[in-house]
Enzyme design. Structure first.
Site, mmCIF file in Angstrom:
data_model
loop_
_atom_site.group_PDB
_atom_site.id
_atom_site.type_symbol
_atom_site.label_atom_id
_atom_site.label_comp_id
_atom_site.label_asym_id
_atom_site.label_seq_id
_atom_site.Cartn_x
_atom_site.Cartn_y
_atom_site.Cartn_z
ATOM 1 N N ASN A 110 17.135 52.294 26.669
ATOM 2 C CA ASN A 110 16.215 53.409 26.425
ATOM 3 C C ASN A 110 15.560 53.198 25.064
ATOM 4 O O ASN A 110 16.173 53.443 24.034
ATOM 5 C CB ASN A 110 16.995 54.736 26.443
ATOM 6 C CG ASN A 110 16.106 55.914 26.076
ATOM 7 O OD1 ASN A 110 14.879 55.803 26.097
ATOM 8 N ND2 ASN A 110 16.718 57.047 25.746
ATOM 9 N N LYS A 116 13.092 54.819 23.869
ATOM 10 C CA LYS A 116 12.530 56.061 23.302
ATOM 11 C C LYS A 116 11.082 55.798 22.850
ATOM 12 O O LYS A 116 10.377 55.059 23.511
ATOM 13 C CB LYS A 116 13.414 56.570 22.167
ATOM 14 C CG LYS A 116 14.889 56.576 22.537
ATOM 15 C CD LYS A 116 15.749 57.288 21.552
ATOM 16 C CE LYS A 116 17.200 57.147 21.971
ATOM 17 N NZ LYS A 116 18.081 58.066 21.295
ATOM 18 N N GLU A 152 26.046 61.285 28.471
ATOM 19 C CA GLU A 152 25.699 61.034 27.080
ATOM 20 C C GLU A 152 26.084 62.241 26.232
ATOM 21 O O GLU A 152 25.304 63.205 26.125
ATOM 22 C CB GLU A 152 24.187 60.790 26.958
ATOM 23 C CG GLU A 152 23.712 59.583 27.726
ATOM 24 C CD GLU A 152 22.485 58.953 27.079
ATOM 25 O OE1 GLU A 152 22.511 57.753 26.846
ATOM 26 O OE2 GLU A 152 21.523 59.678 26.774
ATOM 27 N N SER A 159 25.703 55.616 21.126
ATOM 28 C CA SER A 159 26.099 54.627 20.109
ATOM 29 C C SER A 159 26.845 53.430 20.697
ATOM 30 O O SER A 159 27.797 52.933 20.094
ATOM 31 C CB SER A 159 26.904 55.308 18.998
ATOM 32 O OG SER A 159 26.105 56.287 18.348
ATOM 33 N N GLY A 200 22.785 58.274 18.797
ATOM 34 C CA GLY A 200 22.094 57.898 17.568
ATOM 35 C C GLY A 200 22.870 58.251 16.307
ATOM 36 O O GLY A 200 22.326 58.223 15.205
ATOM 37 N N GLU A 257 17.207 64.419 24.363
ATOM 38 C CA GLU A 257 16.080 64.653 23.441
ATOM 39 C C GLU A 257 14.961 65.431 24.140
ATOM 40 O O GLU A 257 14.304 66.266 23.522
ATOM 41 C CB GLU A 257 15.576 63.304 22.888
ATOM 42 C CG GLU A 257 16.564 62.747 21.874
ATOM 43 C CD GLU A 257 16.601 61.229 21.785
ATOM 44 O OE1 GLU A 257 15.692 60.561 22.301
ATOM 45 O OE2 GLU A 257 17.569 60.726 21.188
ATOM 46 N N HIS A 297 16.966 63.395 29.598
ATOM 47 C CA HIS A 297 17.579 62.911 28.352
ATOM 48 C C HIS A 297 17.734 64.092 27.395
ATOM 49 O O HIS A 297 16.883 64.990 27.351
ATOM 50 C CB HIS A 297 16.716 61.822 27.723
ATOM 51 C CG HIS A 297 17.407 61.128 26.601
ATOM 52 N ND1 HIS A 297 17.462 61.653 25.335
ATOM 53 C CD2 HIS A 297 18.117 59.975 26.568
ATOM 54 C CE1 HIS A 297 18.178 60.837 24.569
ATOM 55 N NE2 HIS A 297 18.578 59.803 25.290
HETATM 56 C C1 PEP Z 1 20.233 57.315 24.146
HETATM 57 O O1 PEP Z 1 19.347 57.820 23.499
HETATM 58 O O2 PEP Z 1 20.200 57.345 25.378
HETATM 59 C C2 PEP Z 1 21.331 56.696 23.409
HETATM 60 C C3 PEP Z 1 22.461 56.517 24.039
HETATM 61 O O3 PEP Z 1 21.089 56.381 22.097
HETATM 62 P P1 PEP Z 1 22.060 55.568 21.103
HETATM 63 O O4 PEP Z 1 22.570 54.370 21.872
HETATM 64 O O5 PEP Z 1 21.169 55.166 19.963
HETATM 65 O O6 PEP Z 1 23.142 56.476 20.713
#
Ligand code: PEP
Length: 251
Positions: free
Chosen positions: A11, A13, A168, A213, A174, A98, A96
């Protein structure tokens, strides 16, 4: 239990111009040739066509990061499933955190988007997960239950196995703070039980990814958990060598 092919999805983003997409794929694609897990890259809308063209001769598929549930209409700024399909896009991330947080994406909207994606022929990657406050308050199970029940309410039982779910936890996205392997396994096993309550066949077939992460150093142990079928990767997927190492960890 049917074998589930692991999936690793990148992803990006709101990162990577067309030029940066070309540079990433020039380095990444030669490292993703070996058979094994499914690999998906999810660039922003303007880079989708370039990514599809560059991935054509590879094992890597391209997915979008959002879509509107209607095929067309007066929805300024939105993009529909037929438009994505015309580009050669094969899937779409939906819900997602976000988008839930900054764009008011609701479970009710997802209840329309997920079946619309499936009916159009796109593989939905549905994201669910609790916030830190919700986890601390012991609400994780209730939050996941509501998200799975509502978001998938309009998907027929026979089609549930075609959805990909990404668990998630918002506190791990993040932040550099990864869920422990036990936390990831426990939440994903709960999601699989929720699917099983509707269809045991779908529960055996559905891929449930972990996201939050994920890095080359922790991907292997997370994906080795019995119910974890891969990963949705944000930050670490921006670097071709890191994402290639995460794909290798799933082999
Ligand atoms: C994501 O935004 O789907 C995600 C898992 O981000 P990160 O790996 O940076 O935590």
């Amino acid at each position: 239990m049917p074998e589930r092919t692991p999936q690793l999805a990148a992803n990006w983003k709101m990162h990577k111009t067309i030029e940066e997409t070309e540079a990433f794929l020039a380095e990444f694609l030669p490292r993703a040739e070996e058979p094994g897990p499914e690999v998906v890259v999810c660039p922003p809308f303007p880079s989708l066509k370039t990514a599809v063209e560059l991935c054509l001769q590879s094992r890597v598929r391209v997915a979008a990061q959002n879509m509107h549930e209607e095929a067309e209409g007066a929805f300024t700024g939105e993009v529909s499933a037929p438009m994505l399909l015309e580009l050669g896009v094969r899937g779409v991330i939906l819900g997602h955190s976000e988008r839930r947080q900054y764009c008011d994406e609701s479970d009710e909207a997802l209840a329309r988007k997920v079946p619309a994606a499936l009916e159009a022929g796109l593989e939905p990657i549905l994201c669910v997960g609790e916030s830190e406050g919700q986890r601390d308050a012991g609400e994780t199970e209730g939050i996941l239950t509501r998200q799975i029940e509502v978001d998938l309410a309009n998907v027929a039982d026979e089609r549930l196995g075609q959805v990909v779910i990404a668990y998630e936890p918002i506190w791990a996205i993040g932040t550099g703070r990864t869920a422990t392997t036990d936390q990831a396994q426990e939440a994903i096993a709960l999601i699989r039980r929720l699917i099983e309550a509707r269809s045991s066949e779908a529960a055996g077939a559905i891929r449930i990814l972990y996201g939050g992460s994920v890095k080359p150093g922790n991907a292997g142990e997370l994906i080795a958990q019995p119910d974890v079928d891969g990963a949705l990767v944000g930050g670490a997927s921006l670097d071709p060598a890191d994402f290639a190492a995460i794909v290798d960890a799933a082999r």
